[in-house]
Design a protein around this motif. Sequence first.
Motif, PDB file in Angstrom:
ATOM      1  N   HIS A  17      33.487  31.121  22.846  1.00 13.49           N
ATOM      2  CA  HIS A  17      32.372  30.378  23.450  1.00 13.49           C
ATOM      3  C   HIS A  17      31.061  30.793  22.796  1.00 13.49           C
ATOM      4  CE1 HIS A  17      31.129  33.775  26.063  1.00 13.49           C
ATOM      5  NE2 HIS A  17      32.409  33.982  26.296  1.00 13.49           N
ATOM      6  N   ASP A  71      30.669  39.853  23.892  1.00 15.44           N
ATOM      7  CA  ASP A  71      31.081  38.666  24.668  1.00 15.44           C
ATOM      8  C   ASP A  71      30.314  37.460  24.192  1.00 15.44           C
ATOM      9  OD1 ASP A  71      32.054  36.968  26.583  1.00 15.44           O
ATOM     10  OD2 ASP A  71      30.833  37.751  28.200  1.00 15.44           O
ATOM     11  N   MET A  72      30.860  36.697  23.247  1.00 16.95           N
ATOM     12  CA  MET A  72      31.949  37.012  22.359  1.00 16.95           C
ATOM     13  C   MET A  72      31.648  36.500  20.966  1.00 16.95           C
ATOM     14  SD  MET A  72      34.846  34.120  23.420  1.00 16.95           S
ATOM     15  CE  MET A  72      36.006  34.576  22.184  1.00 16.95           C
ATOM     16  N   GLU A 126      30.916  28.401  28.713  1.00  9.56           N
ATOM     17  CA  GLU A 126      31.942  29.241  29.354  1.00  9.56           C
ATOM     18  C   GLU A 126      31.319  30.118  30.424  1.00  9.56           C
ATOM     19  OE1 GLU A 126      34.613  32.578  30.230  1.00  9.56           O
ATOM     20  OE2 GLU A 126      32.592  32.701  29.417  1.00  9.56           O
ATOM     21  N   GLU A 127      30.111  30.600  30.139  1.00  9.06           N
ATOM     22  CA  GLU A 127      29.487  31.575  31.049  1.00  9.06           C
ATOM     23  C   GLU A 127      29.023  30.961  32.370  1.00  9.06           C
ATOM     24  OE1 GLU A 127      29.857  34.541  30.775  1.00  9.06           O
ATOM     25  OE2 GLU A 127      29.891  35.192  28.691  1.00  9.06           O
ATOM     26  N   GLU A 148      39.215  35.093  24.171  1.00 13.73           N
ATOM     27  CA  GLU A 148      38.574  36.393  24.363  1.00 13.73           C
ATOM     28  C   GLU A 148      39.352  37.318  25.316  1.00 13.73           C
ATOM     29  OE1 GLU A 148      34.846  36.259  26.642  1.00 13.73           O
ATOM     30  OE2 GLU A 148      35.511  34.325  27.385  1.00 13.73           O
TER      31      GLU A 148
HETATM   32 ZN   LIG Z   1      33.103  35.685  27.298  1.00 11.82          ZN
END
Ligand SMILES: [Zn+2]
Length: 410
Positions: free
Chosen positions: A78, A110-111, A144-145, A172
Amino acid sequence: MTDNKQDELAIQRFVEYIQIKTVQPEPDYDSALKFLKNYAQELGLEYRTIKLDQDRHAAVLTWLSPSSTEKSILLNSHVDVVPVFEEHWIVPPFSGEIRDGKIYGRGTQDMKCVGIQYLEAIRRLKTAKYEPKRTIHCLFVPDEEIGGERGMKQLLTLDEFKDLNVGFVLDEGLASESDVFQVYYGDRACVWIEIIVKGNTGHGSRLIENTAAEKAQFLLNEMLKYRTDEKERLKKGQTADKPLQLGEITTINLTKLDGGVQINVVPDQYTLAFDCRIKPNGYDAFKQFLNDLIKRIPKNNDEEVTLVYKQDSGPLLLTDIENSSWWLDSFKRGCEEMKCKLNWTVFPAGTDSRFLRNVGYPAIGFSPMINTPVLLHDHNEYLAKDVFLHGIDIYIRLIENLTNEPKFNV
Ligand SMILES: [Zn+2]
């Protein structure tokens, strides 16, 4: 190019990627897409974007295996990162500054590390004239977050994704503080709930019957008892050959408690919010527990207690790691060749892999970072240079093993 030059270039690209502020809640996705387009050109990869909505695109960088009709491998990452509290950082969080051999910046664990490692592994394989016998797609997704609803989840509904003909996904994982790599074959289900309890109100000096507080007390006692039992289970529990891990139990946390207007007035309602993460295959039983609990709260009528689901992942599928398959065998072989010790477990939180698994794609969560403190979403997130570079070598082996000789077309 010498090894040293390649390492320098890899770190340079990593730092450039960190410097793009793809930070929620207003990530600069346009600059990230430009960066990835140039990167694809530099590496001789096909580049395309898939539109998710007005402001959101996924980028796909493809190394095509022209002769192959085999299923492809998907290397997912992501693009977005979580916000920072700049005052707690020892370097500016979007600088990519290197101190004592550590690359600092939001996204170093991340990431963004993984996204760059995939591409740098490909650069080296191309330099070595390697020819993959399966097509390789590097996928870069937004959002994604913030739950992936408008990112991966949306992408999976589109024909453009189906056309990628994906057979296996790498995604991840988490850093490991020991020398054992963490490998994730599932995520815990996620249920975020608010429970509103209502009751009689009145003067704070009286003994009012049937108050909201008594219902909140009953509810809290039961929820926290569940929490304590699971905590005990984690402490003492043992699976076949190792201690139980966080991803294998259910956690409940009271995260918000609202109510009351004034100190001498008995509140007519409280709202309690809980973050619940549910162990593999435990979803239905947990929902049953919740529904029974709501019924058991002492009350005069059903309107006094309301359960609201703020988020509900539903039951989540696990990737099958019990049975042999081309991707599982290849992944394990690659790790063996790199002498990686592996710990197979369930991701304690959620990743985009849960969407992939739930529509049938086998996905493994793996971020090659050992002897590294877990700093995702934390202040002063960093990754040591040598850990980052070693990760590239690991992906080279993984990609080779996953794309050399397809044994079965599944
Ligand atoms: Zn992540």
